[in-house]
Each structure stands twice: as structure tokens, then as C-alpha cells.
Write a protein that holds these residues in place. Structure first.
Motif, PDB file in Angstrom:
ATOM      1  N   ALA A  16       0.927  -1.473  -0.454  1.00 55.57           N
ATOM      2  CA  ALA A  16       0.055  -0.302   0.287  1.00 55.57           C
ATOM      3  C   ALA A  16       1.221   1.052   0.081  1.00 55.57           C
ATOM      4  N   LYS A  17       0.306   2.168  -0.770  1.00 57.12           N
ATOM      5  CA  LYS A  17       1.322   3.100  -0.921  1.00 57.12           C
ATOM      6  C   LYS A  17       1.326   4.308   0.248  1.00 57.12           C
ATOM      7  N   PRO A  18       2.105   4.162   1.349  1.00 53.61           N
ATOM      8  CA  PRO A  18       2.198   5.708   2.000  1.00 53.61           C
ATOM      9  C   PRO A  18       0.979   6.555   2.127  1.00 53.61           C
ATOM     10  N   SER A  19       1.040   6.884   3.136  1.00 56.43           N
ATOM     11  CA  SER A  19       0.136   8.256   3.633  1.00 56.43           C
ATOM     12  C   SER A  19       0.118   9.198   4.325  1.00 56.43           C
ATOM     13  N   ASN A  20       0.049  10.483   4.468  1.00 56.07           N
ATOM     14  CA  ASN A  20       0.465  10.818   5.602  1.00 56.07           C
ATOM     15  C   ASN A  20      -0.887  11.566   5.708  1.00 56.07           C
ATOM     16  N   ALA A  21      -2.099  11.521   5.061  1.00 53.87           N
ATOM     17  CA  ALA A  21      -3.221  11.898   5.446  1.00 53.87           C
ATOM     18  C   ALA A  21      -3.580  11.333   7.563  1.00 53.87           C
ATOM     19  N   GLY A  22      -4.405  12.668   7.554  1.00 56.60           N
ATOM     20  CA  GLY A  22      -5.234  12.134   9.499  1.00 56.60           C
ATOM     21  C   GLY A  22      -4.169  12.042  10.248  1.00 56.60           C
ATOM     22  N   ALA A  23      -2.867  13.167  10.156  1.00 56.54           N
ATOM     23  CA  ALA A  23      -1.575  13.178  10.521  1.00 56.54           C
ATOM     24  C   ALA A  23      -1.355  14.425  11.745  1.00 56.54           C
ATOM     25  N   LYS A  79      -0.513  23.557   5.374  1.00 55.74           N
ATOM     26  CA  LYS A  79       0.169  24.693   4.610  1.00 55.74           C
ATOM     27  C   LYS A  79      -0.363  25.285   3.541  1.00 55.74           C
ATOM     28  N   TYR A  80      -0.549  26.057   2.953  1.00 51.50           N
ATOM     29  CA  TYR A  80      -0.900  26.852   2.222  1.00 51.50           C
ATOM     30  C   TYR A  80       0.023  27.007   1.329  1.00 51.50           C
ATOM     31  N   VAL A  81       0.428  26.390   0.376  1.00 52.82           N
ATOM     32  CA  VAL A  81       0.880  26.590  -1.191  1.00 52.82           C
ATOM     33  C   VAL A  81       0.613  27.903  -2.121  1.00 52.82           C
ATOM     34  N   LYS A  92       2.298  21.788 -10.939  1.00 58.43           N
ATOM     35  CA  LYS A  92       4.168  21.670 -11.189  1.00 58.43           C
ATOM     36  C   LYS A  92       4.387  22.396  -9.888  1.00 58.43           C
ATOM     37  N   THR A  93       4.299  23.969 -10.258  1.00 58.69           N
ATOM     38  CA  THR A  93       5.750  25.088  -9.440  1.00 58.69           C
ATOM     39  C   THR A  93       4.716  24.636  -7.869  1.00 58.69           C
ATOM     40  N   THR A  94       4.116  25.335  -7.775  1.00 61.54           N
ATOM     41  CA  THR A  94       3.594  24.478  -6.504  1.00 61.54           C
ATOM     42  C   THR A  94       3.420  23.085  -5.719  1.00 61.54           C
ATOM     43  N   ASN A  95       3.047  21.926  -5.961  1.00 59.64           N
ATOM     44  CA  ASN A  95       2.926  20.928  -5.496  1.00 59.64           C
ATOM     45  C   ASN A  95       2.044  20.108  -4.732  1.00 59.64           C
ATOM     46  N   PRO A  96       0.392  20.915  -5.168  1.00 60.20           N
ATOM     47  CA  PRO A  96      -0.050  20.515  -3.919  1.00 60.20           C
ATOM     48  C   PRO A  96      -0.572  19.558  -3.906  1.00 60.20           C
ATOM     49  N   THR A  97      -0.783  18.583  -2.421  1.00 59.07           N
ATOM     50  CA  THR A  97      -1.284  17.920  -2.368  1.00 59.07           C
ATOM     51  C   THR A  97      -2.877  17.489  -2.200  1.00 59.07           C
ATOM     52  N   ARG A  98      -3.459  18.701  -2.403  1.00 57.12           N
ATOM     53  CA  ARG A  98      -4.658  19.055  -2.153  1.00 57.12           C
ATOM     54  C   ARG A  98      -5.524  19.956  -2.904  1.00 57.12           C
ATOM     55  N   ILE A  99      -5.978  20.291  -4.144  1.00 57.97           N
ATOM     56  CA  ILE A  99      -6.689  21.431  -4.732  1.00 57.97           C
ATOM     57  C   ILE A  99      -8.155  21.955  -3.873  1.00 57.97           C
ATOM     58  N   ILE A 100      -8.271  22.876  -3.051  1.00 61.20           N
ATOM     59  CA  ILE A 100      -9.718  23.320  -2.329  1.00 61.20           C
ATOM     60  C   ILE A 100     -10.519  24.758  -3.499  1.00 61.20           C
ATOM     61  N   VAL A 101     -11.428  24.060  -3.636  1.00 64.32           N
ATOM     62  CA  VAL A 101     -12.374  25.382  -4.242  1.00 64.32           C
ATOM     63  C   VAL A 101     -13.026  25.687  -3.117  1.00 64.32           C
ATOM     64  N   VAL A 102     -13.214  26.977  -2.798  1.00 66.34           N
ATOM     65  CA  VAL A 102     -13.730  27.414  -2.011  1.00 66.34           C
ATOM     66  C   VAL A 102     -14.887  29.115  -2.431  1.00 66.34           C
ATOM     67  N   SER A 103     -16.109  28.001  -2.758  1.00 70.08           N
ATOM     68  CA  SER A 103     -17.346  28.509  -2.811  1.00 70.08           C
ATOM     69  C   SER A 103     -18.286  28.221  -2.275  1.00 70.08           C
ATOM     70  N   ASP A 104     -19.187  29.278  -1.820  1.00 72.67           N
ATOM     71  CA  ASP A 104     -20.446  28.802  -1.687  1.00 72.67           C
ATOM     72  C   ASP A 104     -21.603  28.318  -2.869  1.00 72.67           C
ATOM     73  N   VAL A 105     -21.663  29.225  -3.612  1.00 75.38           N
ATOM     74  CA  VAL A 105     -22.563  29.058  -4.549  1.00 75.38           C
ATOM     75  C   VAL A 105     -21.430  27.379  -5.257  1.00 75.38           C
ATOM     76  N   GLY A 152       1.006  17.729   7.188  1.00 77.98           N
ATOM     77  CA  GLY A 152       2.347  16.956   5.949  1.00 77.98           C
ATOM     78  C   GLY A 152       1.147  17.856   4.422  1.00 77.98           C
ATOM     79  N   GLN A 153      -0.608  17.912   4.543  1.00 74.71           N
ATOM     80  CA  GLN A 153      -0.480  18.507   3.424  1.00 74.71           C
ATOM     81  C   GLN A 153      -0.382  19.761   3.074  1.00 74.71           C
TER      82      GLN A 153
END
Length: 324
Positions: A145-152, A157-159, A178-191, A232-233
Motif C-alpha cells: 500500500a502506498k504510504p499516506s500522511n492523511a490524518g497526521a 500548509k498553504y502553497v 507543477k510549481t507549487t506541488n500541492p497534495t490537495r486543490i480546494i475550491v472555496v465557494s458557497d455557490v 503534511g498536507q
């Protein structure tokens, strides 16, 4: 910098170069070379030699060609034979491959490195819907299984935090990722959080290896305060407008810089530059964000030079006054 030649039958190379630069930004030491129906092998070979002569570094050249065994490939191969210890050829050119090659030139100094690196991205860029048509590849029984740091323990960290009325699209999914290397992309919008179709499309647009989420603003504020599950996220936040950013920051999302990438024009707005349009409420909101200590990084893609937000707002304000 490694020079790149895009070679194809017909205008394909010109078109894909235009598309790649639209997403990743203008590129130096890249040339498109095309074989027209009225031309022969020697014609495209001559164009390739001319393109190579224009590069700053002629020792490191990468050919990205449309078809293995076609005339563009064969003529590139003839030139490559005398430089095979330095040059490289990759066939099957597609847009993910090209964008990955552009990004790789920032950290890789040889054509061989880049050629080896871009193959997986080119293959991963081939996908289909409906998903049930996708061939099933069974996991090896011994695969770990691929190791994951989810839940640590820890916070995000906001890249990157970006205002972009298009939210998750090519420029974000490729060049900024490619430039920021995020683990998550979060769209923040009520709509958008209330729109199931848009949520699904955003999740499907996430680049390989990155999870995409859509959350309302109050939920993002809660997530920002959670110090137990996101160690780690690396989060890349996307906002449709500055008003949503202001609500998030006032609620406790600890942002220091906002990348202002795209704000679509609509009735009643002025457009002080090519990618940003404002009404008075937008201007007032940016002023409030500045009072809160936020800095503005005004760029469409990472390779662009930064614009001065204060000057842009002044021009927008002057244009609004003219109209009133």
C-alpha cells in the motif's frame, strides 16, 4: 536551457505550441516545425536545422514529434544520430507531455532527463469517459500500500491561494500545480458547493496524484483551524472572487498572499488589464484585504512577470469614475 522542437505533419505542431503557451506561458528556445503536403523530407530537415541554430544552447535538444516512423521523426532521427549522447526524441506528442516538458526545463538541464521524465505524464493524460470503458489493470498481489500522511497531526500548509473566475482549469491543473506541488486543490465557494455538476467536473479535472475538493467558506474556516488531521498536507486554494477571500481570511484562514489570476468581465465592470475586471465592490474588497496585511501576486501563470495591484486598482477606479 534545453531547446525543444515540436515537429508534425501539417499545422499540429503550431497549434499545440499555441495551446501549451496559453496554459503555461510564453516559452523561449521552443520552435514548431511543420511538414506541409507540398514539401518533402529535405524541407523539414532544413527547418529543423534552422530551429536548432536559433537556440541559446545547441548541445541539449529535445524533439517532440507527432508519429513514430513518420517523416518528421525520421528527419529528426537523422540529426539525432550525430548527437545521441545529448539529444533525445519522444514520439506521440500530446498536450500533457508538452506542458510537462515546459515545467521540467525549470529543474532539469539535459534533454535525456526531460525525455525520460515526461513519458508517464503523456500516458496519464490519456483517459476517457464513461469510466467503465477504461481497461481494468489488476494490482499485483504483492504490491504494498502506498504510504499516506492523511490524518497526521498538524495544519494545512498553504502553497497557493488564487482568485480565478474559472477555478480549476488547465493553467491551474498544470503550470501552478507543477510549481507549487500541492497534495490537495480546494475550491472555496458557497455557490459551487451547492452545484453537484460543477463539483463533479472539478473533481474530474484534478491532475494525477492530487485530490480536488469543493467546500463552502464556513467549512474552509473550520478546516483551517483543525490541527489534528492535515499535517503534511499542501493546500492550493481557489476562489472565484475577492469577496470570498475576504470572508475566509476574516474567519481565520491564515493567508498571507493572494495570487490574482483571472476575474471575468461582466456588465458594469471595467477591465484595467487583459485578465482582470472590477466593479466598485471588487475594488473596495481588495482595499480591505490589503488592510488585513495580504499581499497580491498578480500573474496568470508562473512564468509571467508580476503586475502592480495598486496601479491596476487606480486605473480601475479612474475608469469607474469616468462612467459615473
Amino acid at each position: 536551457m534545453v531547446g525543444i522542437i515540436l515537429a508534425s505533419h501539417g499545422d499540429f505542431a503550431n497549434g499545440i505550441l499555441q495551446s501549451g503557451e496559453m496554459i503555461f506561458g510564453k516559452q523561449e528556445n521552443v520552435r514548431a516545425v511543420i511538414l506541409m503536403p507540398s514539401e518533402g523530407p529535405n524541407d523539414i530537415k532544413g527547418k529543423m536545422k534552422e530551429a536548432i541554430a536559433s537556440f541559446d544552447n545547441q548541445d541539449e535538444v529535445l524533439f517532440l514529434v507527432d508519429l513514430w516512423g513518420g517523416t518528421p521523426f525520421n528527419q529528426a532521427n537523422g540529426l539525432y544520430e550525430e548527437h545521441k549522447n545529448k539529444w533525445a526524441i519522444v514520439a506521440g506528442l500530446n498536450l500533457p507531455m508538452l506542458i510537462e516538458a515546459f515545467a521540467s526545463r525549470m529543474s532539469m538541464n539535459t534533454a535525456h532527463e526531460i525525455a525520460a521524465h515526461i513519458l508517464n505524464t503523456a500516458k496519464e493524460g490519456i483517459n476517457l469517459l464513461p469510466e467503465e470503458l477504461q481497461p481494468k489493470t489488476p494490482e499485483p498481489a504483492t504490491a504494498a500500500a502506498k504510504p499516506s500522511n492523511a490524518g497526521a497531526p498538524g495544519k494545512f500548509k498553504y502553497v497557493l491561494a488564487r482568485i480565478d473566475s474559472r477555478l480549476l482549469h488547465g493553467q491551474v491543473a498544470t503550470s501552478w500545480t507543477k510549481t507549487t506541488n500541492p497534495t490537495r486543490i480546494i475550491v472555496v465557494s458557497d455557490v459551487v458547493a451547492k452545484d453537484e455538476l460543477r463539483k463533479k467536473l472539478i473533481q474530474q479535472a484534478a491532475p494525477p496524484g492530487v485530490k480536488a475538493h469543493v467546500v463552502p467558506i464556513h467549512k474552509m474556516i473550520e478546516l483551517a483551524k483543525d490541527d489534528q488531521h492535515f499535517g503534511g498536507q499542501r493546500a492550493l486554494l481557489l476562489f472565484e472572487n475577492p469577496q470570498d477571500v475576504l470572508r475566509a481570511v476574516e474567519g481565520g484562514v491564515p493567508l498571507e498572499t493572494i495570487n490574482v489570476g483571472s476575474m471575468a468581465h461582466s456588465t458594469g465592470k471595467v477591465q484595467p488589464n487583459k485578465t482582470l475586471a472590477f466593479n466598485q465592490d471588487d475594488i473596495n474588497t481588495f482595499i480591505e484585504l490589503k488592510k488585513l496585511g495580504l499581499k497580491f501576486d498578480v500573474r496568470k501563470v508562473p512564468g509571467d512577470s508580476k503586475d502592480n495591484m495598486d496601479e491596476i486598482l487606480k486605473r480601475a477606479q479612474a475608469e469607474i469614475k469616468k462612467r459615473s
